[in-house]
Design a protein around this motif. Structure first.
Motif, PDB file in Angstrom:
ATOM      1  N   TYR A  80       0.836  -1.163  -0.021  1.00 38.15           N
ATOM      2  CA  TYR A  80      -0.006   0.140   0.169  1.00 38.15           C
ATOM      3  C   TYR A  80       0.846   1.398   0.071  1.00 38.15           C
ATOM      4  O   TYR A  80       0.324   2.350  -0.048  1.00 38.15           O
ATOM      5  N   GLN A  81       2.067   1.191   0.234  1.00 35.45           N
ATOM      6  CA  GLN A  81       2.930   2.099   0.185  1.00 35.45           C
ATOM      7  C   GLN A  81       3.227   2.664  -1.485  1.00 35.45           C
ATOM      8  O   GLN A  81       3.424   3.850  -1.799  1.00 35.45           O
ATOM      9  N   TYR A  82       3.217   1.639  -2.033  1.00 42.44           N
ATOM     10  CA  TYR A  82       3.491   1.859  -3.640  1.00 42.44           C
ATOM     11  C   TYR A  82       2.219   1.883  -4.553  1.00 42.44           C
ATOM     12  O   TYR A  82       2.195   2.499  -5.670  1.00 42.44           O
ATOM     13  N   PHE A  83       1.026   1.173  -3.787  1.00 41.14           N
ATOM     14  CA  PHE A  83      -0.040   1.476  -4.762  1.00 41.14           C
ATOM     15  C   PHE A  83      -1.391   1.836  -3.724  1.00 41.14           C
ATOM     16  O   PHE A  83      -1.363   1.462  -2.541  1.00 41.14           O
ATOM     17  N   PRO A  84      -2.113   2.797  -4.007  1.00 38.27           N
ATOM     18  CA  PRO A  84      -3.044   3.311  -3.189  1.00 38.27           C
ATOM     19  C   PRO A  84      -4.027   2.527  -2.678  1.00 38.27           C
ATOM     20  O   PRO A  84      -4.932   2.571  -1.965  1.00 38.27           O
ATOM     21  N   ASN A  85      -4.520   1.697  -3.865  1.00 36.68           N
ATOM     22  CA  ASN A  85      -5.452   0.820  -3.723  1.00 36.68           C
ATOM     23  C   ASN A  85      -5.360  -0.497  -4.588  1.00 36.68           C
ATOM     24  O   ASN A  85      -4.386  -0.598  -5.561  1.00 36.68           O
ATOM     25  N   LYS A  86      -6.185  -1.379  -4.467  1.00 36.13           N
ATOM     26  CA  LYS A  86      -6.145  -2.651  -5.285  1.00 36.13           C
ATOM     27  C   LYS A  86      -6.284  -2.231  -6.892  1.00 36.13           C
ATOM     28  O   LYS A  86      -5.675  -2.683  -7.711  1.00 36.13           O
ATOM     29  N   GLY A  87      -7.160  -1.458  -7.122  1.00 37.45           N
ATOM     30  CA  GLY A  87      -7.635  -0.995  -8.392  1.00 37.45           C
ATOM     31  C   GLY A  87      -6.356  -0.248  -9.219  1.00 37.45           C
ATOM     32  O   GLY A  87      -6.081  -0.648 -10.402  1.00 37.45           O
ATOM     33  N   ALA A  88      -5.478   0.401  -8.356  1.00 31.40           N
ATOM     34  CA  ALA A  88      -4.271   1.085  -8.844  1.00 31.40           C
ATOM     35  C   ALA A  88      -3.342  -0.009  -9.408  1.00 31.40           C
ATOM     36  O   ALA A  88      -2.561  -0.033 -10.370  1.00 31.40           O
ATOM     37  N   LEU A  89      -3.398  -0.952  -8.361  1.00 35.44           N
ATOM     38  CA  LEU A  89      -2.370  -2.191  -8.663  1.00 35.44           C
ATOM     39  C   LEU A  89      -3.034  -2.968 -10.051  1.00 35.44           C
ATOM     40  O   LEU A  89      -1.773  -3.042 -11.115  1.00 35.44           O
ATOM     41  N   ILE A  90      -4.122  -3.173 -10.126  1.00 34.33           N
ATOM     42  CA  ILE A  90      -4.409  -3.826 -11.323  1.00 34.33           C
ATOM     43  C   ILE A  90      -4.301  -2.899 -12.670  1.00 34.33           C
ATOM     44  O   ILE A  90      -3.667  -3.373 -13.727  1.00 34.33           O
ATOM     45  N   ALA A  91      -4.250  -1.478 -12.406  1.00 36.67           N
ATOM     46  CA  ALA A  91      -4.349  -0.666 -13.442  1.00 36.67           C
ATOM     47  C   ALA A  91      -2.652  -0.518 -13.899  1.00 36.67           C
ATOM     48  O   ALA A  91      -2.557  -0.653 -14.949  1.00 36.67           O
TER      49      ALA A  91
END
Lengths: 208, 208, 208, 208
Positions: free
Chosen positions: C58-69
């Motif tokens: 979560y330090q690198y991606f604000p949420n799961k959606g951002a990770l998938i994106a």
DNA sequence: TATGAATGAGTGTTCATTCAT
DNA sequence: CATGAATGAACACTCATTCAT
């Protein structure tokens, strides 16, 4: 300096926090089982009683069965310790004394948390996981069988495994009646003496 | 009033229909308990199996607990009848024979429907304290106590109510182990003989 | 300041560590998506697989959606590179050859990680409207539109933007069917040839 | 006399009530899928929207997948009916006319509930149960294959099953782009004409 | 900055029970 | 009386996200 003690391993605080959570959950489970019954022991209620979120409960126990099994394990361990401590030394005593010690040890073990024991023994579904009850019974059976074999010329029964199995069941049932259900209309002391008599007469035909 | 025959009929067909429905529901409950387990015994499933609507089930039983209690009662009655029939005549026989008959009667009674007995005894929640199990145990205790008293000079125990209570629990536990749980690693015949020995030695110090 | 080398370092190791962590997280995500499915791709599991704490994720991606994106972006970039490399040189070739190269490039791009592509294209929820799929499609559309315009006198369609848009969708759908869903009951080579025919006949009325 | 109409079968009101409940549940499901997305379509929310208890929902659908599958089935049936009605008569017409009718029928079918179609086609998990989408595609493929075979001497493709499969995918993708995603920047009429051209040129090298 | 224990709203599903017909 | 559609509180369990350390 507080808060920077390099002697303690880094993981230690986390571990102790975890352990405390696990203990709180098990305590809450026992409390609810004893005071409200198995039917009332929902995982959410347990978590609430433990002062912990339901998510934390499932962090430590993969499902409800595992939680009950862990509680069973903890309780069985306490009983086992009591039995070992009280009956261990008497294993080499003369038979009457050994039996007396054994029965006494079993009764004390059942006094640890009789109500919890009752629910774990009678109501909690056996098919769930790692049935520690059968474990402790099995160990007991083996121990008694060994004890009988070492005195096979002093005793009447010839099928020793059967005798051992019967003694385990018999004493367990009578102790439950005395300590847990209290359905014998007699003092626990009187019952203890009478159980000793049942066992000694079965083994030797006489008490002394 | 036309056709109002005060003898018996008129009401009788309805009553016998009711009785048949009740029996069908109890049969279905027993069948599902034995073949699918307590968890599968939902009231809807029971009604379906009984060929009766769920509404009708609730016409005859106010709730699920009452249904289980009724089944328990019916099962206990069958056991009681078996015990009375097999053990009754032996009450006046010499003690060893009386004990043998009693134990045999109890074992036969547990063979009526062992799986149902197991579930009713161990898993099904007992709704209130006045349940049929304690009833049958209570009767048994009284009968045995009377039997012991009529031979108080042939036997060792002096606290006869206690002895009777212990014998009931003891035999029940051992018979469960033999007939229901099958955890004794011995034939039921062998166990029956050994139970007789436990009892006779407790009562007399000897078997014959 | 001791050791402060203004060239590049100092910050670089930290940045490269970050990048490595991000890559590890994306790799783990792709691996779990492909091997265990979208439903199994929880953030905790991804973090564990990546050898990183959930907090770091979560330090690198604000949420799961951002990770998938981000994963979608990375995958799209790889496809774009493949397409550019394979189809770029053919842009100036005669039309049939250009089409053949284009189709081939698209098929190769879909072969980079077909299973991941399938999940990203069909199953993974698209968080916002500005997603990379439309980006790559948009670029493709423009490129094809330009290609068509440079040969507008060789081809039948007159509404070139529409023709370009249709070609993008059409080829994408057929390539998916061939490479990802494999629902065409034909070898990928055969399908590739047939797609070329569809396109060339649409553009020219003939293949050669 | 109202309320005592012997002409109507006894079970009819119950059946119509059931059917109404099922329809309400399916309608609610479709509504939530369209307006709030798949992620928001929880069974409890669906039941609430349907004005029905969650228990009723589960009386008619064994699980969520079956509910989605039923909705899919209902939607597919509506599409199938539209296609049959519009394209059926044209099957024996000259090829250009047949193609035109077919494409038109497919577009109309996709206009029944484009948003629902989009979600069912793209987001709802395929692996659940009775995938009606593949059913309709399969039927379509067979129908088109038969149509092609009956005119095999008028058309260019030789692998007719492959041609049919490609036509199904191709038209589906282009119609989706036109009707559902609206990403083609052209009127649906223009697109319809262009799809016809793609198909006819693929089959015959020419449009007329 | 990294960690991982903790959170809690939310999910799909069950089942004893009621009541209009 | 019988029916069975309907109810809804309750359950076991998940997972994206937070924050004290």
């Amino acid at each position: 300096m507080p808060g920077n003690n390099p002697a303690k391993p880094r993981k230690s605080p986390a571990q102790s926090r975890s352990r405390a959570t696990v203990e709180a959950i098990l305590d809450a489970t026992a409390h609810i089982l004893v005071n409200h019954g198995l039917a009332a022991a929902s995982t959410n209620r347990i978590a609430e009683k433990a002062g912990v979120s339901i998510g934390s409960l499932y962090q430590y126990f993969p499902n409800k069965g595992a939680l009950i099994a862990a509680l069973r394990r903890r309780h069985a361990e306490a009983m086992r310790a009591t039995i070992l401590q009280l009956a261990g030394p008497a294993a080499s005593a003369p038979l009457p004394q050994a039996v007396r010690s054994f029965i006494h040890a079993l009764m004390q073990a059942h006094r640890i948390d009789p109500q919890l024991h009752r629910i774990l023994a009678l109501e909690a579904p056996r098919s769930d996981f790692a049935d520690s009850r059968s474990d402790i019974d099995h160990d007991l059976r083996n121990a008694i069988c060994a004890l009988l074999e070492s005195r096979r010329n002093e005793i009447l029964p010839t099928d020793l495994p059967l005798a051992a199995a019967m003694l385990v069941r018999l004493t367990d049932a009578l102790i439950h009646a005395a300590v847990i259900d209290n359905t014998l209309d007699a003092t626990q002391q009187a019952v203890e003496g009478e159980i000793v008599r049942v066992v000694l007469r079965y083994l030797q035909g006489k008490v002394a």
